[in-house]
Each structure stands twice: as structure tokens, then as C-alpha cells.
Design a protein around this motif. Sequence first.
Motif, PDB file in Angstrom:
ATOM      1  N   ASP A   1      18.160  10.760 -17.378  1.00  0.00           N
ATOM      2  CA  ASP A   1      17.873   9.798 -18.679  1.00  0.00           C
ATOM      3  C   ASP A   1      16.954   9.204 -18.290  1.00  0.00           C
ATOM      4  OD1 ASP A   1      17.658  11.231 -20.687  1.00  0.00           O
ATOM      5  OD2 ASP A   1      19.025   8.725 -21.724  1.00  0.00           O
ATOM      6  N   LEU A   2      18.264   7.892 -17.679  1.00  0.00           N
ATOM      7  CA  LEU A   2      17.120   6.463 -17.838  1.00  0.00           C
ATOM      8  C   LEU A   2      16.172   6.802 -16.789  1.00  0.00           C
ATOM      9  CD1 LEU A   2      20.607   4.603 -16.996  1.00  0.00           C
ATOM     10  CD2 LEU A   2      18.980   4.576 -18.933  1.00  0.00           C
ATOM     11  N   PHE A   3      15.853   7.819 -15.864  1.00  0.00           N
ATOM     12  CA  PHE A   3      14.730   7.379 -14.592  1.00  0.00           C
ATOM     13  C   PHE A   3      13.507   8.643 -15.479  1.00  0.00           C
ATOM     14  CE2 PHE A   3      17.849   6.020 -11.262  1.00  0.00           C
ATOM     15  CZ  PHE A   3      17.426   4.368 -11.362  1.00  0.00           C
ATOM     16  N   SER A   4      14.284   9.090 -16.475  1.00  0.00           N
ATOM     17  CA  SER A   4      13.123  10.248 -17.356  1.00  0.00           C
ATOM     18  C   SER A   4      12.387   9.438 -17.562  1.00  0.00           C
ATOM     19  CB  SER A   4      13.690  11.317 -17.037  1.00  0.00           C
ATOM     20  OG  SER A   4      14.514  10.990 -19.028  1.00  0.00           O
ATOM     21  N   ARG A   5      12.559   8.301 -18.362  1.00  0.00           N
ATOM     22  CA  ARG A   5      11.921   7.307 -19.029  1.00  0.00           C
ATOM     23  C   ARG A   5      10.429   6.540 -18.271  1.00  0.00           C
ATOM     24  NH1 ARG A   5      14.673   7.108 -23.645  1.00  0.00           N
ATOM     25  NH2 ARG A   5      17.151   7.752 -24.059  1.00  0.00           N
ATOM     26  N   GLU A   6       9.739   5.938 -19.469  1.00  0.00           N
ATOM     27  CA  GLU A   6       8.837   5.616 -18.836  1.00  0.00           C
ATOM     28  C   GLU A   6       8.998   3.977 -19.343  1.00  0.00           C
ATOM     29  OE1 GLU A   6       4.218   4.407 -20.246  1.00  0.00           O
ATOM     30  OE2 GLU A   6       5.415   5.401 -21.393  1.00  0.00           O
TER      31      GLU A   6
ATOM     32  N   GLY B   1      30.420   4.527 -20.831  1.00  0.00           N
ATOM     33  CA  GLY B   1      28.333   4.950 -21.197  1.00  0.00           C
ATOM     34  C   GLY B   1      27.437   3.222 -19.838  1.00  0.00           C
ATOM     35  N   GLY B   2      28.688   2.736 -18.959  1.00  0.00           N
ATOM     36  CA  GLY B   2      27.892   1.416 -19.174  1.00  0.00           C
ATOM     37  C   GLY B   2      27.804   1.888 -17.783  1.00  0.00           C
ATOM     38  N   PRO B   3      28.036   2.763 -16.800  1.00  0.00           N
ATOM     39  CA  PRO B   3      28.388   2.497 -15.548  1.00  0.00           C
ATOM     40  C   PRO B   3      26.221   3.304 -14.981  1.00  0.00           C
ATOM     41  CG  PRO B   3      30.455   2.904 -15.315  1.00  0.00           C
ATOM     42  CD  PRO B   3      29.505   3.089 -17.325  1.00  0.00           C
ATOM     43  N   ALA B   4      26.140   3.897 -15.641  1.00  0.00           N
ATOM     44  CA  ALA B   4      24.768   4.445 -15.710  1.00  0.00           C
ATOM     45  C   ALA B   4      23.924   3.518 -15.795  1.00  0.00           C
ATOM     46  CB  ALA B   4      24.256   5.633 -16.167  1.00  0.00           C
ATOM     47  N   VAL B   5      24.072   2.412 -16.553  1.00  0.00           N
ATOM     48  CA  VAL B   5      22.743   1.698 -17.152  1.00  0.00           C
ATOM     49  C   VAL B   5      22.971   0.451 -15.012  1.00  0.00           C
ATOM     50  CG1 VAL B   5      22.583  -0.358 -18.365  1.00  0.00           C
ATOM     51  CG2 VAL B   5      23.581   1.831 -19.951  1.00  0.00           C
ATOM     52  N   GLY B   6      24.171  -0.274 -15.751  1.00  0.00           N
ATOM     53  CA  GLY B   6      24.872  -0.751 -14.010  1.00  0.00           C
ATOM     54  C   GLY B   6      23.963  -0.417 -12.828  1.00  0.00           C
ATOM     55  N   LEU B   7      24.132   0.584 -12.630  1.00  0.00           N
ATOM     56  CA  LEU B   7      23.478   1.680 -11.657  1.00  0.00           C
ATOM     57  C   LEU B   7      21.811   1.484 -11.767  1.00  0.00           C
ATOM     58  CD1 LEU B   7      24.099   2.834  -8.760  1.00  0.00           C
ATOM     59  CD2 LEU B   7      24.193   5.179 -10.197  1.00  0.00           C
ATOM     60  N   ALA B   8      21.652   1.579 -12.360  1.00  0.00           N
ATOM     61  CA  ALA B   8      20.100   1.744 -13.015  1.00  0.00           C
ATOM     62  C   ALA B   8      19.454   0.845 -12.353  1.00  0.00           C
ATOM     63  CB  ALA B   8      19.827   2.688 -13.961  1.00  0.00           C
ATOM     64  N   GLY B   9      20.183  -0.687 -13.311  1.00  0.00           N
ATOM     65  CA  GLY B   9      19.827  -1.653 -12.998  1.00  0.00           C
ATOM     66  C   GLY B   9      19.647  -2.244 -11.104  1.00  0.00           C
ATOM     67  N   ARG B  10      21.037  -1.907 -10.826  1.00  0.00           N
ATOM     68  CA  ARG B  10      21.382  -1.907  -9.447  1.00  0.00           C
ATOM     69  C   ARG B  10      20.219  -1.830  -8.340  1.00  0.00           C
ATOM     70  NH1 ARG B  10      20.911  -4.869  -5.441  1.00  0.00           N
ATOM     71  NH2 ARG B  10      21.630  -5.839  -4.225  1.00  0.00           N
ATOM     72  N   LEU B  11      19.953  -0.419  -8.550  1.00  0.00           N
ATOM     73  CA  LEU B  11      19.078   0.347  -7.920  1.00  0.00           C
ATOM     74  C   LEU B  11      17.760   0.238  -7.968  1.00  0.00           C
ATOM     75  CD1 LEU B  11      20.253   3.806  -8.487  1.00  0.00           C
ATOM     76  CD2 LEU B  11      20.388   2.962  -6.389  1.00  0.00           C
ATOM     77  N   THR B  12      17.243  -0.255  -9.704  1.00  0.00           N
ATOM     78  CA  THR B  12      15.658  -0.875  -8.987  1.00  0.00           C
ATOM     79  C   THR B  12      15.591  -2.677  -8.636  1.00  0.00           C
ATOM     80  OG1 THR B  12      15.826   0.032 -11.346  1.00  0.00           O
ATOM     81  CG2 THR B  12      14.158  -2.214 -11.289  1.00  0.00           C
ATOM     82  N   LEU B  13      16.635  -2.911  -8.398  1.00  0.00           N
ATOM     83  CA  LEU B  13      16.478  -4.117  -8.100  1.00  0.00           C
ATOM     84  C   LEU B  13      16.947  -3.924  -6.022  1.00  0.00           C
ATOM     85  CD1 LEU B  13      16.997  -7.812  -8.343  1.00  0.00           C
ATOM     86  CD2 LEU B  13      19.218  -7.623  -8.489  1.00  0.00           C
ATOM     87  N   ARG B  14      17.244  -3.074  -5.637  1.00  0.00           N
ATOM     88  CA  ARG B  14      17.780  -2.776  -4.947  1.00  0.00           C
ATOM     89  C   ARG B  14      15.840  -2.676  -4.234  1.00  0.00           C
ATOM     90  NH1 ARG B  14      20.855  -3.480  -1.047  1.00  0.00           N
ATOM     91  NH2 ARG B  14      22.903  -1.846  -2.791  1.00  0.00           N
ATOM     92  N   LEU B  15      15.313  -1.473  -4.951  1.00  0.00           N
ATOM     93  CA  LEU B  15      13.581  -1.682  -4.513  1.00  0.00           C
ATOM     94  C   LEU B  15      12.707  -3.111  -3.819  1.00  0.00           C
ATOM     95  CD1 LEU B  15      11.281   0.834  -4.322  1.00  0.00           C
ATOM     96  CD2 LEU B  15      10.785   0.629  -7.301  1.00  0.00           C
ATOM     97  N   ILE B  16      13.040  -4.066  -5.131  1.00  0.00           N
ATOM     98  CA  ILE B  16      12.537  -5.112  -5.229  1.00  0.00           C
ATOM     99  C   ILE B  16      13.300  -5.429  -4.485  1.00  0.00           C
ATOM    100  CG2 ILE B  16      11.953  -7.753  -6.715  1.00  0.00           C
ATOM    101  CD1 ILE B  16      12.473  -5.828  -8.918  1.00  0.00           C
ATOM    102  N   GLU B  17      13.933  -5.575  -3.667  1.00  0.00           N
ATOM    103  CA  GLU B  17      14.533  -6.103  -2.635  1.00  0.00           C
ATOM    104  C   GLU B  17      14.286  -5.438  -1.433  1.00  0.00           C
ATOM    105  OE1 GLU B  17      18.981  -7.364  -3.579  1.00  0.00           O
ATOM    106  OE2 GLU B  17      18.731  -5.857  -2.680  1.00  0.00           O
ATOM    107  N   TRP B  18      14.016  -4.198  -1.177  1.00  0.00           N
ATOM    108  CA  TRP B  18      13.196  -3.769  -0.237  1.00  0.00           C
ATOM    109  C   TRP B  18      12.544  -4.541  -0.076  1.00  0.00           C
ATOM    110  CZ3 TRP B  18      15.491   2.279  -0.937  1.00  0.00           C
ATOM    111  CH2 TRP B  18      16.836   1.797  -1.084  1.00  0.00           C
ATOM    112  N   THR B  19      10.809  -4.262  -1.374  1.00  0.00           N
ATOM    113  CA  THR B  19       9.794  -4.472  -1.146  1.00  0.00           C
ATOM    114  C   THR B  19       9.560  -5.795  -0.047  1.00  0.00           C
ATOM    115  OG1 THR B  19       9.382  -3.541  -3.261  1.00  0.00           O
ATOM    116  CG2 THR B  19       7.448  -4.648  -2.268  1.00  0.00           C
ATOM    117  N   ILE B  20      10.237  -6.957  -0.886  1.00  0.00           N
ATOM    118  CA  ILE B  20      10.285  -8.589  -0.487  1.00  0.00           C
ATOM    119  C   ILE B  20      10.454  -8.651   1.488  1.00  0.00           C
ATOM    120  CG2 ILE B  20      11.182 -10.389  -1.014  1.00  0.00           C
ATOM    121  CD1 ILE B  20       9.169  -9.986  -3.159  1.00  0.00           C
TER     122      ILE B  20
END
Length: 361
Positions: free
Chosen positions: A33-38, A301-320
Motif C-alpha cells: 500500500d505504501l509503495f503504491s503511492r506516488e 501499524g508502525g513496522p511497515a512505515v519504519g521498514l519503508a523508510g529504511r528501504l528508501t534510505l537503503r536505496l540512497i546508500e546504494w546510489t551514493i
Amino acid sequence: MKKSGWWKVALKYGLAAGLLALVVSMNWTALSDLFSREPHILPFLAAALILACCTVVQYFRWYLLVRALGLPVAFRNVLRLGLVGTFYNTFLPGSVGGDFVKAFFIAKGHPERKAAAVATVVADRLVGLFGLLLFAATVGGGCWAAGNEKIAENPKLQAIVLVCVGLSAVVLVGYVALGLASAEWSKRLSDRLHRVTVFSVHVGPTLAELWFTVRTYRQRPKTVAAVVAMSAVVHTGFVTMFHLATRVFPPADPALLGTLPEHFVIAPIGFIVQAIIPVPGGLGAGELTFGGLYRLIRGEGGPAVGLAGRLTLRLIEWTIGLIGYVVYLRMRTELPVAEADAEEADPYAGHPADTVKGPAA
């Protein structure tokens, strides 16, 4: 690499993949649901910029620790080793794998003082971990004392703050106690260490050099204060980065998003845990930890939000990390010896007060 070595590497990658798959599967519906959002691009770009700046500050922090021991090295070389170290820490097994790479090359460049050269890498890592503890204790404790409702109403967050306060106090007491050691006592200890032999191997000179390194850092309070201050800047950036990352794919219910004070308490703990788990970049372990920490502040309801934030940060770390490695490959090697640093001024010249002779003040 030996066959057994390959098995160890495969095991670490397998463990990381397994942990990541487990935590994603446990929160798949909410994550979908989170990743389906813009996505919100501005928080993503801001987090990427902050990470790039914090990474450079970390490199300069290590540079100061190296120069504090009188080891001649150009910042360009520190930058090169830092870039490849970041790549290793991000992608290869072991969250401190890049530290071993940095230690190897800095020691190779200073064969006469290998122990001290390696100690600078260890010191940089320890300063970073201590900074995380002190940061969570200071900022989290400050928010708690100021009456922040989210912390005042959550005993688990309060427990995290108290643990960080206790550990930080132990380190600070040890640092002060080290300064009480006299020069004569320090010399006697050094002489004893120099004679130590373990299993017929004369390790004394290395131990004595390490003790000299510890004493030298204790006798440079300005340097220690500077690197701790830089750690505070870096950790402020890291927490802000995670805060922004959780805003890239915000949930439908804004109440599920953690506040900045809450992130100041939980994010340092998440970064510490993933730093000590021996999997590539803390992959899987970091996501599991941040999801669990978000459960503490937002319930089911919290784990998915924390997980989505960490996965987003992971993408940034991989790029850098990838960009840094490309830059590293394009930088021409410089000799990490005195002549390579001849044109750089000694940052400690003209600051005799930062070198304490005899008992540390």
C-alpha cells in the motif's frame, strides 16, 4: 579465496537476504500500500544530499584522527580510502568490511607504525558508535526533560534514553580517568607491554604502540572534541535522513509517522544494531530493527512505515556507494608518504596547547 571462505561469504549474503525477505513478507500488505503511492521526490533528494555531506564529514573526521598521531597523509588519499571503504561497508559482507580495507592500506603506507595506523580506523569507528549513544542520550534526554509527549508517554523510549545515558557516562568516566594517569606510570606500562609475548610471538611492540595511540588521543583534547562534534553533526544528519526517508512514501494515516524527537531516540539505536551485525551493509538486520523500533512508537501499524523508510534510505546508500566507487576508480593514486603530503600544512602546527606533555589535563 579458499573454498571455506566462499561458504562464509555466501552464508552472510544468504542471512541478509533471508532476514530481508522475512521482514518484507511479514509486512507485505502494508508495504504494498505504501509503495503504491506516488513518492515525494523532495524528501528523497534532500536525504541524498545530507548523506553525501555527512559522508565527507566522516572522511575528514578520520583525517583528523590520522594527523593527530603525526602520520603524514594527504586528505586526497583519505578521501580515496574513504570512498572505497564506504562501498565495501555498503555492499560486502560485514558492516565494517570497509574499515578493514582502510586499515590495510593506511598500514601499508606507514609500515613503521602499522599498529597506530590501524588504530586510527578503530578509533574512528568507536568515536562514531560513542557519538550515536551520546547523541541519543543528549537529544532524547533533552526532549524528555522538555516534556515531549511522545517520549514522556512511552516507557520503552525512556528506557532507551536511560541506557544510552548510562553507557555514555561510563565512556566519559573512563576518558577522564585515563587523563589521571601520570607520565611515569604510562611509561612503566608501555615498557611492560613492550616485553609481552603470546605463544612465542613478540606482540609487545604492537601493544606498546597501541597504548601510545590511546595516550596521544587523550592528550589531544581539542582533537577529541572536534571529532565528537563532527560525529554529532553526522548523526544529526543521519536521523534527519531517516526522518525524511519515512516521508517519501507516507502512509494514509499521518499519525503513523514518527516525529523528529522520536526519531532522535530510535534511529541511533537502529544504526548501532545494523553496524554490529556481520551482514552486507546491515541488510535485513537494519530493516528488521527499524521496523521493530517503529512498533515501539506506533504499535501494530508502525513496522511497515519504519521498514519503508529504511528501504528508501537503503536505496540512497546504494546510489551514493556506487557513485563513490566510480569516483575512487577515477582518482589517481598518491603515495601515502611524507612527500605526498609535503604541500599540506600540519593542522596542529601553532597549537601547542593541544599536545599535553606528562599527565593529561
